[in-house]
Design an enzyme around this catalytic site. Structure first.
Site, mmCIF file in Angstrom:
data_model
loop_
_atom_site.group_PDB
_atom_site.id
_atom_site.type_symbol
_atom_site.label_atom_id
_atom_site.label_comp_id
_atom_site.label_asym_id
_atom_site.label_seq_id
_atom_site.Cartn_x
_atom_site.Cartn_y
_atom_site.Cartn_z
ATOM 1 N N GLU A 73 -2.552 34.793 10.139
ATOM 2 C CA GLU A 73 -1.090 34.820 10.206
ATOM 3 C C GLU A 73 -0.449 34.792 8.818
ATOM 4 O O GLU A 73 0.341 33.916 8.498
ATOM 5 C CB GLU A 73 -0.582 33.658 11.070
ATOM 6 C CG GLU A 73 -0.994 33.825 12.529
ATOM 7 C CD GLU A 73 -0.527 32.696 13.440
ATOM 8 O OE1 GLU A 73 -0.332 31.570 12.937
ATOM 9 O OE2 GLU A 73 -0.351 32.929 14.638
ATOM 10 N N ASN A 78 -3.977 21.746 22.230
ATOM 11 C CA ASN A 78 -4.270 23.041 22.858
ATOM 12 C C ASN A 78 -5.736 23.199 23.233
ATOM 13 O O ASN A 78 -6.233 24.325 23.341
ATOM 14 C CB ASN A 78 -3.915 24.198 21.911
ATOM 15 C CG ASN A 78 -2.574 24.055 21.235
ATOM 16 O OD1 ASN A 78 -2.472 24.295 20.050
ATOM 17 N ND2 ASN A 78 -1.555 23.662 21.974
ATOM 18 N N ASN A 118 7.803 17.685 12.508
ATOM 19 C CA ASN A 118 6.539 17.713 13.229
ATOM 20 C C ASN A 118 6.624 18.749 14.345
ATOM 21 O O ASN A 118 7.684 19.264 14.649
ATOM 22 C CB ASN A 118 6.200 16.332 13.788
ATOM 23 C CG ASN A 118 7.233 15.860 14.800
ATOM 24 O OD1 ASN A 118 7.299 16.353 15.916
ATOM 25 N ND2 ASN A 118 8.067 14.895 14.394
ATOM 26 N N HIS A 128 -8.578 27.438 10.525
ATOM 27 C CA HIS A 128 -8.375 28.719 9.843
ATOM 28 C C HIS A 128 -8.737 28.529 8.383
ATOM 29 O O HIS A 128 -7.923 28.715 7.493
ATOM 30 C CB HIS A 128 -6.927 29.182 9.964
ATOM 31 C CG HIS A 128 -6.453 29.410 11.361
ATOM 32 N ND1 HIS A 128 -6.930 30.453 12.132
ATOM 33 C CD2 HIS A 128 -5.560 28.763 12.129
ATOM 34 C CE1 HIS A 128 -6.329 30.440 13.300
ATOM 35 N NE2 HIS A 128 -5.495 29.419 13.344
ATOM 36 N N GLU A 134 -3.187 30.952 5.098
ATOM 37 C CA GLU A 134 -2.179 31.167 6.143
ATOM 38 C C GLU A 134 -0.810 30.918 5.531
ATOM 39 O O GLU A 134 -0.561 29.853 4.967
ATOM 40 C CB GLU A 134 -2.393 30.264 7.356
ATOM 41 C CG GLU A 134 -1.336 30.498 8.413
ATOM 42 C CD GLU A 134 -1.680 29.917 9.775
ATOM 43 O OE1 GLU A 134 -0.743 29.722 10.577
ATOM 44 O OE2 GLU A 134 -2.874 29.652 10.046
ATOM 45 N N HIS A 183 -10.797 24.091 15.136
ATOM 46 C CA HIS A 183 -10.306 23.349 13.979
ATOM 47 C C HIS A 183 -11.245 22.179 13.732
ATOM 48 O O HIS A 183 -11.852 21.643 14.659
ATOM 49 C CB HIS A 183 -8.900 22.797 14.241
ATOM 50 C CG HIS A 183 -7.797 23.669 13.757
ATOM 51 N ND1 HIS A 183 -7.553 23.891 12.416
ATOM 52 C CD2 HIS A 183 -6.862 24.383 14.429
ATOM 53 C CE1 HIS A 183 -6.505 24.693 12.290
ATOM 54 N NE2 HIS A 183 -6.076 25.014 13.492
ATOM 55 N N PHE A 222 2.313 20.318 19.994
ATOM 56 C CA PHE A 222 1.874 21.715 19.950
ATOM 57 C C PHE A 222 0.483 21.875 19.344
ATOM 58 O O PHE A 222 -0.039 22.975 19.272
ATOM 59 C CB PHE A 222 2.883 22.585 19.203
ATOM 60 C CG PHE A 222 2.847 24.012 19.673
ATOM 61 C CD1 PHE A 222 3.384 24.366 20.894
ATOM 62 C CD2 PHE A 222 2.234 24.987 18.914
ATOM 63 C CE1 PHE A 222 3.325 25.676 21.341
ATOM 64 C CE2 PHE A 222 2.175 26.302 19.346
ATOM 65 C CZ PHE A 222 2.726 26.647 20.569
ATOM 66 N N GLU A 232 -7.590 35.283 19.321
ATOM 67 C CA GLU A 232 -7.046 34.134 20.047
ATOM 68 C C GLU A 232 -6.546 34.632 21.397
ATOM 69 O O GLU A 232 -5.883 35.664 21.476
ATOM 70 C CB GLU A 232 -5.894 33.476 19.284
ATOM 71 C CG GLU A 232 -6.287 32.853 17.952
ATOM 72 C CD GLU A 232 -5.096 32.278 17.181
ATOM 73 O OE1 GLU A 232 -4.059 31.988 17.821
ATOM 74 O OE2 GLU A 232 -5.200 32.130 15.949
ATOM 75 N N ASP A 270 -1.351 25.714 11.498
ATOM 76 C CA ASP A 270 -0.813 24.839 12.549
ATOM 77 C C ASP A 270 -1.850 23.769 12.888
ATOM 78 O O ASP A 270 -2.663 23.941 13.798
ATOM 79 C CB ASP A 270 -0.486 25.653 13.806
ATOM 80 C CG ASP A 270 0.677 26.603 13.588
ATOM 81 O OD1 ASP A 270 1.543 26.275 12.775
ATOM 82 O OD2 ASP A 270 0.711 27.657 14.233
ATOM 83 N N HIS A 290 2.209 31.163 7.237
ATOM 84 C CA HIS A 290 3.083 31.201 8.413
ATOM 85 C C HIS A 290 4.545 30.982 8.069
ATOM 86 O O HIS A 290 5.442 31.627 8.596
ATOM 87 C CB HIS A 290 2.603 30.112 9.385
ATOM 88 C CG HIS A 290 2.772 30.471 10.818
ATOM 89 N ND1 HIS A 290 1.877 30.114 11.797
ATOM 90 C CD2 HIS A 290 3.733 31.162 11.450
ATOM 91 C CE1 HIS A 290 2.293 30.562 12.958
ATOM 92 N NE2 HIS A 290 3.408 31.200 12.775
#
Length: 916
Positions: free
Chosen positions: A324, A456, A449, A251, A276, A217, A453, A389, A45, A278
């Site tokens: 994930e 954060n 998109n 990640h 990942e 990140h 989100f 997290e 993400d 996801h």
């Protein structure tokens, strides 16, 4: 061909290069494919930006060279010495038997104490700084799968590496030919430290260090996923200044320089493989890569590549198998390989429920406080719990984080966690008129998109701290102060650092005003030790004992005596405020009235009440509102005073779809309430006092018709407001709120009014100076603070409820000449939640980015008796803790308003209502 976009891709191009003496030019071309089957393993993400994010370089080596090395240290049980092992791999451009290499070449290695180099006058004595010679063992115990050379040595009295004391040595490896000429050389900084396990504990050098971490990140506001060293240094400086001691590389493996800097600054690290998957959560009938043998090599290649690249960095205490990606045999295989290759570190993986055999740490994400406590107390779980997290910092968030740390600080088996996340991942974009804004998902025509989100962070993209970072610094602070009955306890929670390098300062406040301050003389407090002071024997006691203040608060602050790599001397490490007993009992506030004469005049629908030329207020009998207020002829208040129950939804309020708080509020039409006056009456009128009663009914906007009994029954709220206007200019407003049945928890319960834009200076006695809310206020000390209305605004990239101040006792709003109004709690009412902004609640709800906000014609002020917490356990479920919800039940509260001038003090006005 290489598919891992975060790890080095090396290509041997010797046969394709022209020599230096050739008249032909060499051209280096690289073809980058945006997508491959490896993309299925890189579904993190974050911004999916194509291109090369790492450095590109040409490396020339001799025909026989040092290809790789692995530095290992084994500490004695008492840490008095370390046995050094160094695996060295020599590579040749031609086939050369291993024994021939040893015949024709010499491998040497040494360890230097580089710390001494920085304490000299520029003349470095390498011989004296050589603390260990590491020599070739020609007959080593064979290591499975290792075909290189083993060098061994011993370091006496090693300086251990930890985040508190990041001691480093310089390792130098030299390859010489038979004549002693240097052929090749490699060097790096290494740390001596031990990572081990104990029941329910992760140990570093034998101590159960607490992980005060963040997820990071790689993100630069202009360069995207490309790293520059200045940005990495900025991250570490701000992290260290805010008591952050650990980072999870979310990640994927990050830029090589990041690891060197984390070694240098002192930062515990989880290094995470670039895996990942996801999207496979929604793949339905397709088999998951973690279950498929055909994907095993691709997954293990990423894990192996990470370990082999980063294995010499002291900061890494754990390898992570990715993020994930479900759980399957391919994870088991990867964990097994790591444990065989590097048993000096632990393995981390959250997938599959965070408690699989492939993880040495119970590492859940977004697990609630009560659930992590259950895990810690589970007698069948022998591993420590570290949240990989938690506290999802999306917009105005991180409520309840202090509750996590009350548990972590007090319950065995809980060892910290990593906040999600460090930085808002927005990109700087030109809006076409010369200005720029923070762009997020969809702003580049990208589809699909995730909108905002990826916003954060506890910092903005340029690393400006969010108000949340104050709370993080507070719960992460290593020096804790508690008031236990009659004792002030000062605890040093560090594991290696004493308080020798700290200065302790104290200040005592009475009703927000400083009564005195000074330096607190303390003995050195050893790590994991505390010092107790009887509060009555402290230097603050005479000041508090002689004060008639209603509230007395003691603040103890610790500062650095000396500069560090990441901050100057004088930096505040920890600061805690505790409330001391006062000699005055807290009793209901009362007015001390004056005998001045009021003037009351009725003009049509208006009632004008005034006192000489000092002040004038106007009530509208139709709307029931206090429509205007003038002080010394200057307009101060306009557009009425009404009940208010709505706030502009935060990101957390919006999380959860139809079950979100926003969805429930809008379904109940709380955002569309208008208040109609059921009755307006003057109940009492004398020369010095006028009493007015207004009964409001709150209806959904657009409901027309007469206010008959059937319509009254449909009201969502009934609010009785009792105004008592004194000749002094004081107005006491008593509000009784009765919500209808079936309403969801309310955003707020309070009053809203509007001020002239010129009344732009705010002063308050409450928590501050920064933004704080009922469930995020531990760091905000009580005091008297000043700010402009503009300065009260917090420019979250996506607007919503923001800029609040908690536990406000009194507040003044004044223009440049000092004219304005004062507001405070009254009677038995508790402190208020304050908000004042040029932007209306409707405007904060409308705009989708801060730059789109349009100032109103007034200043909108909210004084809330109750305000719902902001939450933050996650941002996709309604998760404000129950004790911070505002249930739709009856409430009663009182507020005092009065005019102020330049000759008036908010502090004095507040004290005037305290009973003797």
């Amino acid at each position: 061909v290489s598919q891992d976009s975060r790890l080095p891709a090396e290509f041997e191009i010797t046969d394709y290069c022209y020599s230096c003496d050739s008249d032909k030019k060499n051209v280096l071309s690289v073809q980058v494919f945006r997508w491959s089957d490896g993309s299925y393993l890189e579904d993190q993400d974050h911004w999916w930006l194509s291109g090369i994010h790492r450095d590109v370089l040409l490396l020339s080596k001799p025909q026989v060279f040092i290809a790789d090395y692995f530095f290992k240290s084994n500490l004695a049980d008492n840490f008095s010495y370390a046995d050094i092992q160094l695996e060295v791999k020599i590579d040749c451009s031609r086939e050369t038997p291993k024994d021939i290499v040893l015949t024709d070449f010499i491998i040497e290695a040494a360890l230097y104490d580089a710390g001494s180099w920085y304490n000299c006058d520029g003349n470095v004595d390498l011989l004296s700084s050589n603390v260990a010679n590491i020599e070739l063992n020609r007959f080593p115990t064979q290591t499975l799968g290792f075909h290189g050379y083993m060098l061994e040595g011993k370091l006496e009295n090693p300086k251990l590496w930890s985040a508190e004391h990041p001691n480093l040595y310089t390792l130098v490896i030299i390859l010489k030919d038979a004549s002693g000429k240097i052929v090749d050389c490699e060097s790096c900084l290494v740390g001596i430290r031990q990572v081990s396990k104990a029941p329910k504990q992760l140990l570093v050098n034998g101590h159960p260090v607490v992980i005060r971490g963040v997820n990071r990140h790689e993100h630069h506001p202009r360069l995207g996923k490309t790293n520059i060293e200045a940005c990495m240094v900025k991250d570490l400086v701000v992290m260290k200044q805010n008591n952050i001691n650990a980072v999870r590389n979310s990640h994927y493996p990050q830029h090589p320089r990041w690891y060197e800097l984390c070694d240098l600054f002192g930062m515990y690290m989880i290094d995470e493989a670039n895996i990942e998957t996801h999207g496979f959560d929604l793949s339905g009938r397709l088999k998951h890569p973690t279950q498929e043998p055909s994907w095993a090599a691709a997954m293990m290649d990423r894990v192996i590549g990470m370990v082999e690249r980063d294995k010499n960095h002291a900061c890494i205490f754990s390898w992570s198998l990715g993020n994930e990606s479900g759980y399957g045999p391919n994870h088991s295989a990867s964990a097994g390989w790591i444990r065989g290759r590097d048993p000096s570190r632990v393995v981390h993986y959250e997938g599959g429920g965070s408690r699989t055999p492939s993880t040495d740490i119970v590492c859940p994400m977004y697990m609630r406080v009560w659930d992590i406590v259950k895990v810690a107390k589970d007698p069948n779980e022998s591993r420590p719990l570290i949240l990989c997290e938690y506290s999802h910092a999306m917009g105005n968030s991180c409520g309840n984080i202090h509750e996590y740390w009350e548990a972590i600080d007090n319950i065995f088996g809980l060892q910290g966690g990593f906040i999600w996340e460090w930085v808002d991942q927005a990109l700087l974009k030109d809006n076409g008129n010369g200005s720029k804004y923070w762009a997020y998902g969809g702003d580049f025509g990208d589809s699909p998109n995730d909108l905002n989100f990826c916003l954060n962070g506890i910092t903005w993209p340029d690393r400006t701290p969010h108000p949340t970072l104050h709370e993080v610094k507070y719960v992460y602070q290593p020096i804790k102060v508690y008031l236990r009955e009659s004792t002030v306890k000062i605890k040093n929670t560090n594991f290696y650092e004493t308080t020798e390098g700290l200065v302790f300062e104290w200040a005592v406040l009475g009703d927000g005003c400083e009564l005195g301050c000074g330096i607190l003389s303390l003995p050195v407090i050893e790590p994991q030790s505390s010092y107790d002071i009887e509060w009555k024997s402290g230097p603050w006691y005479p000041l508090g004992a002689s004060s008639d203040a209603e509230e007395i608060f003691l603040t103890i602050t610790t500062k650095l005596l000396h500069s560090k790599r990441w901050v100057e001397a004088g930096h505040v490490v920890s600061s805690t405020q505790v409330q001391l007993p006062s000699k005055r009992d807290i009793v209901p506030h009362i007015m001390k009235t004056k005998d001045d004469v009021l003037s009351t005049e009725i003009l049509g629908d208006n009632i004008i009440i005034s006192q000489s030329k000092l002040w004038e207020i106007t009530f509208n009998t139709k709307t029931g509102s206090l429509d205007s207020w003038k002080v010394e002829g200057v307009p101060i208040m306009k557009n009425g005073l009404f009940p208010c129950f709505w706030r502009a939804p935060t990101d957390n309020d919006k999380g959860g779809g139809p079950s979100s708080y926003q969805a429930k509020w809008k379904a109940a039409c709380i955002d569309e309430i208008v208040f109609l006056t059921e009755s307006f009456s003057i109940q009492n009128k004398t020369d010095n006092v006028v009493k007015i009663v207004v009964v409001y009914l709150g209806f959904i906007k657009g409901e027309d018709g007469a206010l008959d009994e059937s319509k009254k029954a449909s009201a969502l709220f009934k609010v009785d407001m009792f105004y008592t206007i004194h000749a002094s200019g004081d107005i006491v407003i008593e509000s009784n709120v009765k919500p209808s049945s079936g309403l969801p928890p309310l955003p707020r319960v309070g009053v809203e009014f509007h001020l002239e834009k010129s009344v732009d200076q705010v002063k308050w006695y409450g928590r501050g100076p920064f933004e704080c809310y009922p469930d995020r206020k531990a760091a905000a000390h009580l005091g008297v603070y000043e700010q402009s209305i503009e300065g009260m605004h917090v420019p979250y990239i996506v607007p919503g409820e923001s800029g609040g101040r908690a536990d406000v006792r009194w507040v003044t709003f004044q223009n440049k000449d000092g004219c304005g109004i004062y507001a405070s709690t009254y009677g038995k009412s508790p402190p208020m939640q304050l908000n004042a902004s040029y932007f209306s609640t409707a405007e904060l709800d409308r705009a989708v980015r801060n730059e789109e906000l349009i100032e109103g014609d007034t200043i909108e002020v909210h004084l809330d008796h109750k305000h719902m917490g902001i939450g933050g356990d996650d941002s996709w479920t309604p998760c404000v803790h129950e004790n911070y919800l505002v249930p739709a039940v009856p409430y009663s509260f009182s507020i005092r308003l009065c005019p102020v001038t330049s000759a008036t003090s908010g502090q004095n006005l507040y004290r005037s209502q305290l009973q003797n």
